[in-house]
Design an enzyme around this catalytic site. Structure first.
Site, PDB file in Angstrom:
ATOM      1  N   ASP A   1      13.452   4.625 -32.310  1.00 29.46           N
ATOM      2  CA  ASP A   1      12.867   3.626 -33.217  1.00 29.46           C
ATOM      3  C   ASP A   1      12.202   2.469 -32.463  1.00 29.46           C
ATOM      4  O   ASP A   1      11.398   1.744 -33.040  1.00 29.46           O
ATOM      5  CB  ASP A   1      13.934   3.047 -34.154  1.00 29.46           C
ATOM      6  CG  ASP A   1      14.419   4.072 -35.172  1.00 29.46           C
ATOM      7  OD1 ASP A   1      13.973   5.226 -35.095  1.00 29.46           O
ATOM      8  OD2 ASP A   1      15.242   3.707 -36.033  1.00 29.46           O
TER       9      ASP A   1
ATOM     10  N   GLU B   1       8.868   5.128 -42.179  1.00 26.87           N
ATOM     11  CA  GLU B   1      10.004   5.599 -43.001  1.00 26.87           C
ATOM     12  C   GLU B   1      10.680   4.472 -43.786  1.00 26.87           C
ATOM     13  O   GLU B   1      11.128   4.651 -44.909  1.00 26.87           O
ATOM     14  CB  GLU B   1      11.027   6.244 -42.045  1.00 26.87           C
ATOM     15  CG  GLU B   1      12.219   6.858 -42.700  1.00 26.87           C
ATOM     16  CD  GLU B   1      13.241   7.338 -41.677  1.00 26.87           C
ATOM     17  OE1 GLU B   1      13.906   8.333 -41.955  1.00 26.87           O
ATOM     18  OE2 GLU B   1      13.404   6.706 -40.601  1.00 26.87           O
TER      19      GLU B   1
ATOM     20  N   ASP C   1      21.109  -0.616 -31.187  1.00 29.29           N
ATOM     21  CA  ASP C   1      21.588  -2.005 -31.287  1.00 29.29           C
ATOM     22  C   ASP C   1      23.034  -2.079 -31.773  1.00 29.29           C
ATOM     23  O   ASP C   1      23.845  -2.823 -31.208  1.00 29.29           O
ATOM     24  CB  ASP C   1      20.650  -2.850 -32.167  1.00 29.29           C
ATOM     25  CG  ASP C   1      20.333  -2.219 -33.507  1.00 29.29           C
ATOM     26  OD1 ASP C   1      20.589  -1.016 -33.688  1.00 29.29           O
ATOM     27  OD2 ASP C   1      19.837  -2.931 -34.395  1.00 29.29           O
ATOM     28  N   ASP C   2      23.397  -1.269 -32.776  1.00 31.00           N
ATOM     29  CA  ASP C   2      24.764  -1.333 -33.286  1.00 31.00           C
ATOM     30  C   ASP C   2      25.771  -0.824 -32.250  1.00 31.00           C
ATOM     31  O   ASP C   2      26.829  -1.421 -32.059  1.00 31.00           O
ATOM     32  CB  ASP C   2      24.905  -0.515 -34.577  1.00 31.00           C
ATOM     33  CG  ASP C   2      24.261  -1.247 -35.752  1.00 31.00           C
ATOM     34  OD1 ASP C   2      24.083  -2.483 -35.665  1.00 31.00           O
ATOM     35  OD2 ASP C   2      23.926  -0.587 -36.742  1.00 31.00           O
TER      36      ASP C   2
ATOM     37  N   LYS D   1      19.120   2.888 -26.057  1.00 34.09           N
ATOM     38  CA  LYS D   1      18.567   4.140 -26.597  1.00 34.09           C
ATOM     39  C   LYS D   1      18.098   3.962 -28.028  1.00 34.09           C
ATOM     40  O   LYS D   1      18.760   3.275 -28.787  1.00 34.09           O
ATOM     41  CB  LYS D   1      19.678   5.201 -26.556  1.00 34.09           C
ATOM     42  CG  LYS D   1      19.371   6.465 -27.307  1.00 34.09           C
ATOM     43  CD  LYS D   1      20.419   6.818 -28.353  1.00 34.09           C
ATOM     44  CE  LYS D   1      20.363   5.948 -29.580  1.00 34.09           C
ATOM     45  NZ  LYS D   1      21.122   6.445 -30.725  1.00 34.09           N
ATOM     46  N   THR D   2      17.026   4.460 -28.419  1.00 32.55           N
ATOM     47  CA  THR D   2      16.614   4.757 -29.794  1.00 32.55           C
ATOM     48  C   THR D   2      15.119   5.042 -29.841  1.00 32.55           C
ATOM     49  O   THR D   2      14.317   4.293 -29.268  1.00 32.55           O
ATOM     50  CB  THR D   2      16.948   3.666 -30.840  1.00 32.55           C
ATOM     51  OG1 THR D   2      16.442   4.076 -32.102  1.00 32.55           O
ATOM     52  CG2 THR D   2      16.394   2.285 -30.530  1.00 32.55           C
TER      53      THR D   2
ATOM     54  N   GLU E   1      11.432  16.347 -35.283  1.00 28.73           N
ATOM     55  CA  GLU E   1      10.583  17.115 -34.348  1.00 28.73           C
ATOM     56  C   GLU E   1      10.471  16.444 -32.985  1.00 28.73           C
ATOM     57  O   GLU E   1      10.180  17.089 -31.986  1.00 28.73           O
ATOM     58  CB  GLU E   1       9.161  17.253 -34.918  1.00 28.73           C
ATOM     59  CG  GLU E   1       9.019  18.079 -36.165  1.00 28.73           C
ATOM     60  CD  GLU E   1       9.353  17.307 -37.442  1.00 28.73           C
ATOM     61  OE1 GLU E   1       9.926  16.207 -37.356  1.00 28.73           O
ATOM     62  OE2 GLU E   1       9.047  17.842 -38.516  1.00 28.73           O
ATOM     63  N   GLY E   2      10.657  15.110 -32.965  1.00 23.51           N
ATOM     64  CA  GLY E   2      10.408  14.389 -31.706  1.00 23.51           C
ATOM     65  C   GLY E   2      11.658  13.884 -31.017  1.00 23.51           C
ATOM     66  O   GLY E   2      11.598  13.459 -29.866  1.00 23.51           O
TER      67      GLY E   2
ATOM     68  N   ARG F   1      14.056   4.010 -38.989  1.00 27.47           N
ATOM     69  CA  ARG F   1      14.865   3.596 -40.132  1.00 27.47           C
ATOM     70  C   ARG F   1      14.405   2.256 -40.710  1.00 27.47           C
ATOM     71  O   ARG F   1      14.362   2.055 -41.906  1.00 27.47           O
ATOM     72  CB  ARG F   1      16.316   3.466 -39.675  1.00 27.47           C
ATOM     73  CG  ARG F   1      17.310   3.229 -40.770  1.00 27.47           C
ATOM     74  CD  ARG F   1      18.632   2.777 -40.180  1.00 27.47           C
ATOM     75  NE  ARG F   1      19.175   3.740 -39.223  1.00 27.47           N
ATOM     76  CZ  ARG F   1      19.859   4.816 -39.571  1.00 27.47           C
ATOM     77  NH1 ARG F   1      20.098   5.056 -40.823  1.00 27.47           N
ATOM     78  NH2 ARG F   1      20.325   5.640 -38.648  1.00 27.47           N
TER      79      ARG F   1
ATOM     80  N   GLY G   1      21.605   8.499 -33.185  1.00 28.50           N
ATOM     81  CA  GLY G   1      20.546   9.517 -33.244  1.00 28.50           C
ATOM     82  C   GLY G   1      20.064   9.918 -31.859  1.00 28.50           C
ATOM     83  O   GLY G   1      20.018   9.107 -30.937  1.00 28.50           O
TER      84      GLY G   1
ATOM     85  N   LYS H   1     -11.392  18.348 -46.463  1.00 24.23           N
ATOM     86  CA  LYS H   1     -11.041  18.462 -47.884  1.00 24.23           C
ATOM     87  C   LYS H   1      -9.681  17.869 -48.225  1.00 24.23           C
ATOM     88  O   LYS H   1      -9.292  17.892 -49.378  1.00 24.23           O
ATOM     89  CB  LYS H   1     -11.108  19.922 -48.327  1.00 24.23           C
ATOM     90  CG  LYS H   1     -10.166  20.849 -47.594  1.00 24.23           C
ATOM     91  CD  LYS H   1     -10.259  22.268 -48.153  1.00 24.23           C
ATOM     92  CE  LYS H   1      -9.268  23.169 -47.451  1.00 24.23           C
ATOM     93  NZ  LYS H   1      -9.302  24.525 -47.911  1.00 24.23           N
ATOM     94  N   TYR H   2      -8.932  17.390 -47.235  1.00 23.79           N
ATOM     95  CA  TYR H   2      -7.596  16.867 -47.546  1.00 23.79           C
ATOM     96  C   TYR H   2      -7.399  15.451 -47.047  1.00 23.79           C
ATOM     97  O   TYR H   2      -7.903  15.085 -45.970  1.00 23.79           O
ATOM     98  CB  TYR H   2      -6.507  17.711 -46.864  1.00 23.79           C
ATOM     99  CG  TYR H   2      -6.331  19.088 -47.417  1.00 23.79           C
ATOM    100  CD1 TYR H   2      -6.132  19.300 -48.783  1.00 23.79           C
ATOM    101  CD2 TYR H   2      -6.330  20.194 -46.554  1.00 23.79           C
ATOM    102  CE1 TYR H   2      -5.951  20.594 -49.271  1.00 23.79           C
ATOM    103  CE2 TYR H   2      -6.154  21.479 -47.037  1.00 23.79           C
ATOM    104  CZ  TYR H   2      -5.961  21.670 -48.398  1.00 23.79           C
ATOM    105  OH  TYR H   2      -5.788  22.930 -48.881  1.00 23.79           O
TER     106      TYR H   2
ATOM    107  N   ARG I   1      28.070   9.225 -34.967  1.00 27.58           N
ATOM    108  CA  ARG I   1      27.820   7.874 -35.473  1.00 27.58           C
ATOM    109  C   ARG I   1      29.102   7.105 -35.788  1.00 27.58           C
ATOM    110  O   ARG I   1      29.061   6.105 -36.492  1.00 27.58           O
ATOM    111  CB  ARG I   1      26.919   7.938 -36.708  1.00 27.58           C
ATOM    112  CG  ARG I   1      25.470   8.360 -36.416  1.00 27.58           C
ATOM    113  CD  ARG I   1      24.545   8.017 -37.562  1.00 27.58           C
ATOM    114  NE  ARG I   1      23.182   8.469 -37.355  1.00 27.58           N
ATOM    115  CZ  ARG I   1      22.253   7.760 -36.696  1.00 27.58           C
ATOM    116  NH1 ARG I   1      22.559   6.603 -36.166  1.00 27.58           N
ATOM    117  NH2 ARG I   1      21.026   8.239 -36.562  1.00 27.58           N
TER     118      ARG I   1
HETATM  119  P1  FBP Z   1      19.377   5.550 -33.890  1.00 26.09           P
HETATM  120  O1  FBP Z   1      19.079   4.181 -34.443  1.00 26.09           O
HETATM  121  O2  FBP Z   1      20.827   5.866 -33.874  1.00 26.09           O
HETATM  122  O3  FBP Z   1      18.742   5.758 -32.544  1.00 26.09           O
HETATM  123  O4  FBP Z   1      18.713   6.642 -34.858  1.00 26.09           O
HETATM  124  C1  FBP Z   1      17.410   6.497 -35.273  1.00 26.09           C
HETATM  125  C2  FBP Z   1      16.989   7.552 -36.280  1.00 26.09           C
HETATM  126  O5  FBP Z   1      16.343   8.639 -35.646  1.00 26.09           O
HETATM  127  C3  FBP Z   1      16.071   6.918 -37.322  1.00 26.09           C
HETATM  128  O6  FBP Z   1      14.731   6.953 -36.907  1.00 26.09           O
HETATM  129  C4  FBP Z   1      16.351   7.747 -38.548  1.00 26.09           C
HETATM  130  O7  FBP Z   1      16.130   7.000 -39.722  1.00 26.09           O
HETATM  131  C5  FBP Z   1      17.806   8.081 -38.392  1.00 26.09           C
HETATM  132  O8  FBP Z   1      18.084   8.067 -37.023  1.00 26.09           O
HETATM  133  C6  FBP Z   1      18.171   9.425 -38.960  1.00 26.09           C
HETATM  134  O9  FBP Z   1      19.544   9.584 -38.915  1.00 26.09           O
HETATM  135  P2  FBP Z   1      20.292  10.975 -38.906  1.00 26.09           P
HETATM  136  O10 FBP Z   1      20.155  11.539 -37.536  1.00 26.09           O
HETATM  137  O11 FBP Z   1      21.705  10.624 -39.195  1.00 26.09           O
HETATM  138  O12 FBP Z   1      19.638  11.851 -39.918  1.00 26.09           O
END
Ligand code: FBP
Length: 548
Positions: A202, A308, A172-173, A199-200, A422-423, A249, A78, A239-240, A142
């Site tokens: 997450d 999530e 990590d993977d 990188k991630t 978005e981020g 993930r 990602g 009101k919300y 991926r």
């Molecule tokens: P990585 O672990 O590869 O950095 O990806 C993280 C992530 O952005 C998660 O937060 C999210 O659940 C997932 O990728 C979404 O995957 P995809 O880009 O395949 O929709």
């Protein structure tokens, strides 16, 4: 390519580097030999050539001209803000060592290496992408690099292009796979080094030596900006209730960091839900209680942050999903023959009593989702479950029951949001721009010093960048054995939120106050130019973890 005014101004930003890297070449200081975090004997046996290597720290050295070398780079998984800066740091690092050095980018992730799909990254191309978000300079993918045939196919193109080292930028993977590849090439004596970069968004690739994964800072700041805006809207209209799901993930680092930045009324942390063996109903009751308590004060509005990965951390849901996976795999044909309108009743009749009761309590849409859209391994795709809607619907049902019992007297109207994509490609914050450039530059120095099986490491990151400590960590040091697809495999340990860690403790100490009081913080957008206290702050998570 048309550029925005910010993009044009930002292209000129020169990322800050640790002092040791500023002169170009470095002096290598080797620490003590290392051990894997667990399962030492097993990991040592699987990685005889790359196990036990020392930690490495760089000190400033004499500028030197080294023999020319070519380097390959791969973006894996990602997107995360700052990937382009890792590549530009790597590029500048190798060019500083010898102008004849070349950088090749493999296209669309690890698959590009296997399929021999690449392009040379020249200065013109690099300059277009400095300090920009995204991975579009070469794209990402991926594909898992894990089979000997893939390693050999990769080696063919590596030989053809005269590549001395491969840099794999991933989570990590992907870094686990980088380590396996490094070991394979070392065992074969191919003379190809492999270096990883953390990188991630997450934030779950971290440990004592890797303080944070890149992209976490920018992604969280981007989400926190928008959540802050929602909170201001919410506090204006009154009101919300806003139910906001945040990417991540598995671990809840993003939700926790955003909570520390915006002070919402509720933030669920999956790791706590699991540790306390909470049921879905417990989570719903907790949220409903906050809604009811605020309503009693006349406040029928608020914000709820939801990670999530929550569903898979609720032990009872995990058990339900496991039984559904097995049942549907074994009875796919019979299930397909059941009328759509009867499917829910059919499933309720087939499950064990505990799982049947939970299934029956789920809103219609979620129940259906659990029986549809299975991935190629036959698993439910939990990320497709709209947890934010699931929770708000269940909260609404509970509040209606409480109303009848006279325990609640308020109005409940919900809005739903999911922030993730978005981020992931936002323009990197100063922190990520500097951190990523430093990681890439560090990778070039690890390569120049003949290292393989190392992850680029930049530490002391809450200090000014000049005081950051650059070096390398043997990837085997981060590994343990885990069961994956029924087999024990060496993998980098995923860093989940620690309930005894400073960030969670800071959150837990304040959440009851935030629940009842409207004490929102509005962080505003990431600032790229301006005073350092506005532009260069690292995440709250890092600040709390490193507070002495
Ligand atoms: P990585 O672990 O590869 O950095 O990806 C993280 C992530 O952005 C998660 O937060 C999210 O659940 C997932 O990728 C979404 O995957 P995809 O880009 O395949 O929709």
């Amino acid at each position: 390519m048309t550029k925005s005014a910010l993009q044009i101004a930002r292209a000129a930003y020169q990322p800050k580097l640790p002092k040791a890297l500023a002169t170009g070449a470095v002096k290598v200081v080797e620490g003590a030999p290392t051990q894997s975090v667990a399962d030492q004997e097993a990991i040592k046996a699987l990685f005889p050539n790359t196990y036990g290597m020392p930690l490495i720290t760089f000190e400033a050295g004499e500028a030197a001209q080294l023999p020319a070398m070519n380097v390959g780079v791969i973006l894996s998984g990602g997107q995360a803000p700052g990937g382009h800066n890792v590549i530009s740091g790597l590029f500048d690092g190798i060019k500083k060592l010898n102008l004849a050095n070349k950088l090749y980018g493999f296209i669309l992730g690890p698959g590009g290496l296997v399929d021999h799909n690449y392009k040379e990254l020249t200065a013109d191309i690099i300059d277009e992408y400095r300090n920009t978000g995204g991975f579009d300079i070469i794209g990402s993918g991926r594909t898992k690099l894990e089979k000997v045939e893939q390693f050999e196919k990769g080696y063919e193109i590596i030989k053809q292009l005269g590549i001395k080292a491969l840099v794999i930028i991933g989570g990590d993977d992907s870094n686990t796979n980088a380590c396996v590849l490094a070991e394979y090439y070392a065992a074969k004596n191919y003379g190809v080094q492999v270096i990883g970069c953390p990188k991630t968004i997450d934030g779950d690739l971290k440990n004592d030596m890797i303080e944070t994964s890149f992209g976490f800072d920018t992604a969280c700041k981007t989400y926190a900006e928008v959540i802050g805006n929602i909170q201001r809207d919410c506090n204006s209209a009154r009101k919300y209730w806003h139910f906001i799901k945040l990417m991540g993930r598995s671990a809840s680092h993003i939700a926790l960091e955003c909570a520390l930045q915006v002070q919402p009324n509720v933030c669920i942390v999956s790791e706590e839900v699991e540790a306390k063996d909470m049921s879905l109903d417990d989570v719903v009751t907790y949220i409903a209680k906050v809604v009811a308590d605020r309503a009693a004060q006349g406040n029928n509005f608020g914000t709820v942050l939801i990670p999530e990965g929550l569903i898979e951390f609720i032990p009872a849901m995990k058990r339900l999903i496991a039984e559904l996976n097995d049942f549907l795999a074994a009875n796919a044909e019979e299930f397909a023959g059941v009328e759509k309108s009867q499917q829910r009743e059919y499933i309720i009749g087939k499950l064990t009593p505990e799982n049947s009761a939970i299934y029956a309590s789920l809103p219609e849409g979620v129940a259906r989702q659990l029986t549809l859209d299975r991935d190629p391994h036959g698993n439910v795709q939990v990320s497709l479950i709209e947890t934010e809607k699931l929770l708000s619907e269940m909260v609404a049902t509970k509040l209606a029951a409480w109303k009848k019992e006279g325990k609640y007297n308020g109005k409940f109207a919900a809005q739903h949001h999911f922030f993730g994509y978005e981020g992931r490609c936002a323009a990197p914050s100063n922190f990520d721009a500097d951190y990523c450039y430093s990681l890439g530059y560090t990778a070039s120095m690890l390569i120049a010093n003949g290292k393989t099986g190392y992850m680029s490491s930049v530490r002391n990151t809450t200090a000014p960048a000049a005081e950051w400590i650059a070096g390398g960590v043997p990837i085997t040091m981060m590994m343990n054995m885990e069961r994956r697809h029924g087999e024990m495999k060496p993998v980098i340990q995923k860093a989940l939120v620690k309930l005894d860690g400073a960030p969670f403790k800071a959150f837990a100490a304040q959440r009851d106050h935030w629940a009842l009081n409207t004490d929102y913080v509005y962080p505003g957008p990431i600032q790229y130019f301006g005073p350092t206290e506005v532009c260069d702050q690292p995440t709250k998570t890092l600040q709390l973890e490193q507070a002495k």
